[in-house]
Every structure is written in C-alpha cells, then in structure tokens.
Design a protein around this motif. Structure first.
Motif, PDB file in Angstrom:
ATOM      1  N   THR A 203      54.165  39.160  64.169  1.00 42.38           N
ATOM      2  CA  THR A 203      55.124  39.154  63.066  1.00 42.38           C
ATOM      3  C   THR A 203      54.540  39.709  61.774  1.00 42.38           C
ATOM      4  O   THR A 203      55.225  39.724  60.752  1.00 42.38           O
ATOM      5  N   VAL A 204      53.298  40.167  61.790  1.00 45.45           N
ATOM      6  CA  VAL A 204      52.685  40.699  60.564  1.00 45.45           C
ATOM      7  C   VAL A 204      53.495  41.884  60.050  1.00 45.45           C
ATOM      8  O   VAL A 204      53.898  41.921  58.874  1.00 45.45           O
ATOM      9  N   ASP A 205      53.752  42.877  60.898  1.00 39.72           N
ATOM     10  CA  ASP A 205      54.518  44.050  60.479  1.00 39.72           C
ATOM     11  C   ASP A 205      55.947  43.674  60.108  1.00 39.72           C
ATOM     12  O   ASP A 205      56.518  44.235  59.165  1.00 39.72           O
ATOM     13  N   LEU A 206      56.531  42.721  60.863  1.00 36.67           N
ATOM     14  CA  LEU A 206      57.883  42.265  60.563  1.00 36.67           C
ATOM     15  C   LEU A 206      57.938  41.639  59.177  1.00 36.67           C
ATOM     16  O   LEU A 206      58.846  41.916  58.376  1.00 36.67           O
ATOM     17  N   MET A 207      56.946  40.801  58.870  1.00 39.87           N
ATOM     18  CA  MET A 207      56.876  40.146  57.565  1.00 39.87           C
ATOM     19  C   MET A 207      56.732  41.180  56.446  1.00 39.87           C
ATOM     20  O   MET A 207      57.412  41.114  55.420  1.00 39.87           O
ATOM     21  N   ARG A 208      55.864  42.120  56.668  1.00 38.62           N
ATOM     22  CA  ARG A 208      55.650  43.149  55.637  1.00 38.62           C
ATOM     23  C   ARG A 208      56.919  43.981  55.421  1.00 38.62           C
ATOM     24  O   ARG A 208      57.244  44.353  54.284  1.00 38.62           O
ATOM     25  N   HIS A 209      57.645  44.267  56.498  1.00 36.53           N
ATOM     26  CA  HIS A 209      58.872  45.053  56.388  1.00 36.53           C
ATOM     27  C   HIS A 209      59.912  44.332  55.537  1.00 36.53           C
ATOM     28  O   HIS A 209      60.488  44.917  54.606  1.00 36.53           O
ATOM     29  N   TYR A 210      60.155  43.052  55.853  1.00 32.15           N
ATOM     30  CA  TYR A 210      61.192  42.325  55.113  1.00 32.15           C
ATOM     31  C   TYR A 210      60.733  41.986  53.698  1.00 32.15           C
ATOM     32  O   TYR A 210      61.556  41.932  52.774  1.00 32.15           O
ATOM     33  N   ALA A 211      59.445  41.780  53.510  1.00 25.28           N
ATOM     34  CA  ALA A 211      58.929  41.573  52.149  1.00 25.28           C
ATOM     35  C   ALA A 211      59.121  42.837  51.308  1.00 25.28           C
ATOM     36  O   ALA A 211      59.489  42.760  50.121  1.00 25.28           O
ATOM     37  N   GLY A 253      56.679  15.939  56.624  1.00 21.79           N
ATOM     38  CA  GLY A 253      56.228  16.555  55.379  1.00 21.79           C
ATOM     39  C   GLY A 253      56.766  17.943  55.139  1.00 21.79           C
ATOM     40  O   GLY A 253      56.347  18.609  54.178  1.00 21.79           O
ATOM     41  N   LEU A 254      57.696  18.403  55.983  1.00 24.10           N
ATOM     42  CA  LEU A 254      58.190  19.776  55.882  1.00 24.10           C
ATOM     43  C   LEU A 254      59.699  19.812  55.707  1.00 24.10           C
ATOM     44  O   LEU A 254      60.412  18.878  56.074  1.00 24.10           O
ATOM     45  N   THR A 255      60.167  20.912  55.165  1.00 26.32           N
ATOM     46  CA  THR A 255      61.590  21.192  55.123  1.00 26.32           C
ATOM     47  C   THR A 255      61.773  22.669  55.449  1.00 26.32           C
ATOM     48  O   THR A 255      60.827  23.444  55.376  1.00 26.32           O
ATOM     49  N   ASP A 256      62.977  23.051  55.825  1.00 32.90           N
ATOM     50  CA  ASP A 256      63.213  24.458  56.147  1.00 32.90           C
ATOM     51  C   ASP A 256      64.557  24.881  55.608  1.00 32.90           C
ATOM     52  O   ASP A 256      65.439  24.051  55.349  1.00 32.90           O
ATOM     53  N   ALA A 257      64.723  26.187  55.458  1.00 30.67           N
ATOM     54  CA  ALA A 257      65.966  26.744  54.927  1.00 30.67           C
ATOM     55  C   ALA A 257      66.225  28.096  55.568  1.00 30.67           C
ATOM     56  O   ALA A 257      65.297  28.793  55.995  1.00 30.67           O
ATOM     57  N   ALA A 258      67.502  28.465  55.600  1.00 29.07           N
ATOM     58  CA  ALA A 258      67.868  29.795  56.087  1.00 29.07           C
ATOM     59  C   ALA A 258      67.480  30.831  55.045  1.00 29.07           C
ATOM     60  O   ALA A 258      67.358  30.529  53.852  1.00 29.07           O
ATOM     61  N   LEU A 259      67.271  32.056  55.499  1.00 20.99           N
ATOM     62  CA  LEU A 259      66.963  33.163  54.602  1.00 20.99           C
ATOM     63  C   LEU A 259      68.228  33.957  54.317  1.00 20.99           C
ATOM     64  O   LEU A 259      69.034  34.213  55.216  1.00 20.99           O
ATOM     65  N   GLU A 260      68.381  34.358  53.064  1.00 22.35           N
ATOM     66  CA  GLU A 260      69.487  35.240  52.732  1.00 22.35           C
ATOM     67  C   GLU A 260      69.271  36.602  53.399  1.00 22.35           C
ATOM     68  O   GLU A 260      68.141  37.041  53.588  1.00 22.35           O
ATOM     69  N   ALA A 261      70.365  37.265  53.733  1.00 24.41           N
ATOM     70  CA  ALA A 261      70.267  38.590  54.353  1.00 24.41           C
ATOM     71  C   ALA A 261      69.701  39.606  53.344  1.00 24.41           C
ATOM     72  O   ALA A 261      69.941  39.480  52.141  1.00 24.41           O
ATOM     73  N   PRO A 262      68.936  40.583  53.857  1.00 26.35           N
ATOM     74  CA  PRO A 262      68.558  40.780  55.263  1.00 26.35           C
ATOM     75  C   PRO A 262      67.424  39.854  55.653  1.00 26.35           C
ATOM     76  O   PRO A 262      66.516  39.600  54.848  1.00 26.35           O
ATOM     77  N   SER A 263      67.493  39.330  56.863  1.00 26.94           N
ATOM     78  CA  SER A 263      66.472  38.385  57.310  1.00 26.94           C
ATOM     79  C   SER A 263      66.129  38.655  58.765  1.00 26.94           C
ATOM     80  O   SER A 263      66.983  39.104  59.538  1.00 26.94           O
ATOM     81  N   PRO A 264      64.888  38.381  59.176  1.00 27.93           N
ATOM     82  CA  PRO A 264      64.473  38.671  60.559  1.00 27.93           C
ATOM     83  C   PRO A 264      65.044  37.669  61.554  1.00 27.93           C
ATOM     84  O   PRO A 264      65.244  36.492  61.243  1.00 27.93           O
TER      85      PRO A 264
END
Length: 309
Positions: A203-211, A253-264
């Motif tokens: 997911t490194v390249d995927l992360m960099r793309h969406y970032a 100790g964690l929480t999560d949330a959806a990502l606004e589009a565009p998202s992977p």
C-alpha cells in the motif's frame, strides 16, 4: 450375534417360517438357532404355538438389546466405510485478513455439508495464491486487488475466473484521543501533518498516490506486513493508519472513520481455474457459493459488523 439377528426376525414376523423366508434360511435352521440360543441362556425366549410364536419377557429384553447392538454395529460400519473410502481433497489459499473475516463461516458450512472432503488451507498473498490456482496446485484462492481491473477477467489469458465477494474500503484509524476522533468522515488532506503506519507493504504506492491527490507527501513511520500489528502501533501513539474495513480490530484505544472521496478501496474476490476442472469441481463451486452467501447486500462479511480483540 447371528442368533440375536435371527431372534429379531422371528419377533418381527411372528413365525419361524416367515422369519426363514426373510433370512433366506430353512424354517428348520431358524428353529435350531433359537433352540441353541435358549440352551446357551438356560431360559425360553419364545413361546411356540400353532398360531406362531410370541416372545417371552426375556425374549423381549434380548430383542431390545439386539436392536441397540445392531444400531451400534451399523454406525461403526458407516464410519469405517467413510474412513476407507477415497477422500476428495480441496486446497484453498487465502490472505490473512480475508482468511480471518470471510473464510471461516463458509468453511464451517462446507465442512458440515461435506465431511468427506479433506480441506487444506494455505496462507498466501494474491501474488502467490493466484499462480497456485493457475497451476492446479490450489483449487481456489481468496484474493484481492486495489483500484483498477481485477486480476482475472472473462476471456483473458490468465486461465482464471474471478468472482467478486466484498467491497472493502480503507478507513483511517486514529488513537481515541486524536482531535479528529468521533468524526464519521475525514478528508485525507486533514491528516497531512500526521505520521503514517502502513499495514501492508503493497500500500506504499497507493498511499502516496492518494496523498498526492490530497496535496501532501506522507511521512511514513512504519511499513508493516500485518494490519493488526499496524493498529497496535497506532494505539501506541506512533501515528495513524489506513486499514481495510474487514481488518479493523475495534480495539478500545482506537477509533476509525471513513475517508472522503477520492479514497482507496480493496476489492476481495475468489479465483478459480478455467482449465483445471476435475472431480472436485462441484465442491469448488459449492464453496464459492457459500463464500458469496456469507456477505450481505452491501458486500460486508455478515459475521464481521463488529470485531473485538
């Protein structure tokens, strides 16, 4: 046992003659076997008359015991037959988080329906599992792909069929005390100053793309090979993470949330072979059917609405 078997037939038919017909013996042979049983026990087990025979009380007790013994022997014979019969072997390859979330319910149903099939499960990532199916060394593979085309398509040269199962969006996982905690949806750009924990090297390249789409270069503090390990690092305060929905641990100790589009998004499916279709194919088809029925209408594993650690 032979004499008990004869006594059961005498009790069932009410006469030596009819019992002899059922057993394909002569009436004389039936009479001799019952007489030998009575001599061995020292008691009378049937009362003889011109109208036929009736069981004495000891005779009824013997027939009840004979019924129980016959049932036990029949069950033992069935189990022996299952052990000695050739077993169909089915090999399934699955990646870790999908194997944990999607596979168990389908396998449980399959094992109940087909105890005669010997299952082997291999833990493999798609780049390793799909070639196993292509080469005939696995019967099916639970795999995934990220944005873009699936790994197999109708009419291509892969030799594989791809059945979609689950749409698995990546969600942002935050420490519970994070300023954005409690939000249902977060824009990736709002996390531009964060350090990132990646739970999968791919997911490194995927992360960099969406970032890049969100206008920043991610600072990566750890590239792990396990989503559950990555979430433990987030809970330790090392950073935030993008985690596929089915791999969320829901740790306190964690929480999560959806990502606004565009998202992977990760797309989970099952690969089967077009070329290697042998005698096990009906079992392959049934397991694929169970995998498909194990997701709800939104493509979410039915048993994974909430996952606790």
């Amino acid at each position: 046992m032979q004499r008990l078997r004869i006594l059961r037939e005498v009790a069932r038919h009410g006469s030596f003659n009819r019992a002899a017909t059922a057993l394909r013996f002569t009436p004389s042979a039936v009479s001799q076997q019952i007489a030998a049983l009575e001599r061995g026990l020292g008691i009378t087990v049937v009362e003889r008359s011109t109208r036929g025979v009736t069981l004495t009380e000891p005779g009824r007790m013997l027939v009840e015991a004979a019924d129980a013994i016959a049932a036990e022997l029949s069950d033992a014979q069935e189990r022996i037959d299952r052990l000695s019969a050739p077993r169909t072997q089915l090999t399934v390859a699955a990646f870790t988080s999908g194997g944990r979330a999607v596979l168990p319910a389908a396998l449980a149903g399959f094992v109940r329906e087909h105890p005669e099939v010997e299952l082997t499960i291999l833990e493999r990532e798609p780049e390793d599992s799909l070639p196993l199916v292509r080469e005939g060394r696995a019967d099916l593979a639970l795999g995934y792909h990220f944005d873009g085309l699936p790994p197999a398509r109708p009419g291509d040269r892969s030799g594989l069929d791809w059945t979609p199962l689950v749409t698995d969006p990546l969600r942002v996982v935050l420490p519970r005390e994070h300023p954005l905690a409690g939000r249902e949806q977060v824009g990736l750009g709002e996390l531009s100053d964060e350090r990132w924990v990646l739970g999968c090297l791919k997911t490194v390249d995927l992360m960099r793309h969406y970032a890049a789409l969100a206008g920043f270069e991610p600072r990566i503090s750890c590239s792990a090979t396990d989503y559950f390990f990555a979430q433990s690092l987030v809970s330790s305060g090392l950073g935030v993470a993008l985690i596929p929905r089915i791999a969320l641990t829901r740790a306190p100790g964690l929480t999560d949330a959806a990502l606004e589009a565009p998202s992977p998004t990760r797309f989970i499916g099952v690969a089967t072979s077009r070329r290697h279709r042998g005698t096990a194919q009906p079992y392959v088809d049934r397991l694929v059917e169970l995998l498909r029925s194990g997701t709800d209408g939104a493509g979410v594993p039915a048993a994974l609405e909430t996952v606790d650690v």
